[in-house]
Design a protein around this motif. Sequence first.
Motif, PDB file in Angstrom:
ATOM      1  N   THR A  18       0.825  -1.212   0.000  1.00 24.73           N
ATOM      2  CA  THR A  18       0.000   0.000   0.000  1.00 24.73           C
ATOM      3  C   THR A  18       0.855   1.257   0.000  1.00 24.73           C
ATOM      4  OG1 THR A  18      -0.200  -0.495   2.318  1.00 24.73           O
ATOM      5  CG2 THR A  18      -2.153  -0.863   0.982  1.00 24.73           C
ATOM      6  N   PHE A  21       0.291   3.188  -2.997  1.00 27.96           N
ATOM      7  CA  PHE A  21      -0.985   3.935  -3.043  1.00 27.96           C
ATOM      8  C   PHE A  21      -0.877   5.243  -2.246  1.00 27.96           C
ATOM      9  CE2 PHE A  21      -3.202  -0.458  -3.251  1.00 27.96           C
ATOM     10  CZ  PHE A  21      -3.009  -0.532  -4.620  1.00 27.96           C
ATOM     11  N   GLN A  24       1.128   7.608  -4.467  1.00 27.07           N
ATOM     12  CA  GLN A  24       0.330   8.146  -5.586  1.00 27.07           C
ATOM     13  C   GLN A  24      -0.615   9.251  -5.105  1.00 27.07           C
ATOM     14  OE1 GLN A  24      -1.471   4.517  -6.948  1.00 27.07           O
ATOM     15  NE2 GLN A  24       0.242   3.980  -8.289  1.00 27.07           N
ATOM     16  N   TRP A  81      -8.741   9.395  -1.851  1.00 28.81           N
ATOM     17  CA  TRP A  81      -8.057   8.830  -3.035  1.00 28.81           C
ATOM     18  C   TRP A  81      -7.375   7.514  -2.667  1.00 28.81           C
ATOM     19  CZ3 TRP A  81      -5.298  14.095  -4.152  1.00 28.81           C
ATOM     20  CH2 TRP A  81      -6.181  14.952  -4.805  1.00 28.81           C
ATOM     21  N   TYR A  82      -6.737   7.528  -1.507  1.00 25.27           N
ATOM     22  CA  TYR A  82      -6.035   6.330  -1.041  1.00 25.27           C
ATOM     23  C   TYR A  82      -7.022   5.178  -0.850  1.00 25.27           C
ATOM     24  CZ  TYR A  82      -3.453   3.313   2.196  1.00 25.27           C
ATOM     25  OH  TYR A  82      -2.871   2.238   2.817  1.00 25.27           O
ATOM     26  N   GLU A  84      -9.848   4.648  -2.305  1.00 29.37           N
ATOM     27  CA  GLU A  84     -10.354   4.102  -3.574  1.00 29.37           C
ATOM     28  C   GLU A  84      -9.510   2.900  -3.984  1.00 29.37           C
ATOM     29  OE1 GLU A  84     -10.299   7.149  -6.584  1.00 29.37           O
ATOM     30  OE2 GLU A  84     -11.736   8.378  -5.447  1.00 29.37           O
ATOM     31  N   ASN A  85      -8.205   2.984  -3.741  1.00 29.89           N
ATOM     32  CA  ASN A  85      -7.303   1.884  -4.106  1.00 29.89           C
ATOM     33  C   ASN A  85      -7.382   0.723  -3.131  1.00 29.89           C
ATOM     34  OD1 ASN A  85      -5.987   2.593  -6.559  1.00 29.89           O
ATOM     35  ND2 ASN A  85      -4.901   4.184  -5.446  1.00 29.89           N
ATOM     36  N   LYS A  88     -10.159  -1.856  -3.371  1.00 26.32           N
ATOM     37  CA  LYS A  88     -10.123  -2.830  -4.480  1.00 26.32           C
ATOM     38  C   LYS A  88      -9.208  -4.007  -4.157  1.00 26.32           C
ATOM     39  CE  LYS A  88     -10.368   0.864  -7.857  1.00 26.32           C
ATOM     40  NZ  LYS A  88      -9.338   1.661  -8.528  1.00 26.32           N
ATOM     41  N   ASP A  93      -3.272  -9.419  -3.106  1.00 23.69           N
ATOM     42  CA  ASP A  93      -2.369  -8.295  -2.839  1.00 23.69           C
ATOM     43  C   ASP A  93      -1.415  -8.547  -1.679  1.00 23.69           C
ATOM     44  OD1 ASP A  93      -3.083  -6.145  -4.787  1.00 23.69           O
ATOM     45  OD2 ASP A  93      -5.056  -6.578  -3.970  1.00 23.69           O
TER      46      ASP A  93
END
Length: 220
Positions: A18, A21, A24, A81-82, A84-85, A88, A93
Amino acid sequence: MKKIEAVIFDLDGVIVDTAIFHYQAWKRLANEMGFDLTPEQNEHLKGVSRFESLEIVLEIGKINHLSEKEKEEIATKKNEWYRENILKMTTDDILPGVHLFLEKLKSANYKIAIGSSSKNASTILERIGYSTYFDAVVDGTKINYSKPNPEVFIKAASELEANPKNCIVFEDAAAGIEAAINAGMKSIGVGKPDILYKANIVIPDLKNLDIAIFDKLIEH
Ligand code: B16
Ligand code: MG
């Protein structure tokens, strides 16, 4: 260290990737404010709380006019935003080698815990099927001070009823290795030796890892 009672794992960057993420989302925020965030600068955000990370990002961008309310708002935006990843994520993962190594520890009756600065830890653990897998989970919702403060690891040891001196920490962040040292624990850095040079041992990942690695940490 004469014997090992418990093993404490950082979450972001050790169990799951993570960390990318987080990067990003912080980079997107920085870009919106008109500057960039390099991978080197991002290293300073690893292991520290969301709000402390925001302060570091604002300092990099030389932004010093925001009110506390505005800071809250942009930290929330970054977190959305974090999330959202992470929403999923699936069991796929879990980073390579992690599950097998955890199973080896459980079979050998080591107590295992999560020690994370993240307030999203329970969401991640749920997504990857580890909600009830660890003997203890200490995360950003249970601590007052984030890494390099040792609180998160001391609390994990306490929940496991283990002596901090007999705990090993797996960490991917320099701040996390400092936290382990401050807790009086041995540490295994997961990542690059130039960043994690204060760890007792550094490994690139948990692939093919065996419990025999602990022999290097035990005083005979
Ligand atoms: P959140 P860890 C840490 O988790 C991350 O390394 C760090 O980059 C992040 O800022 C911090 O959690 C807070 O995360 O915004 O989700 O509460 O590495 O200690 O598991
Ligand atoms: Mg980490």
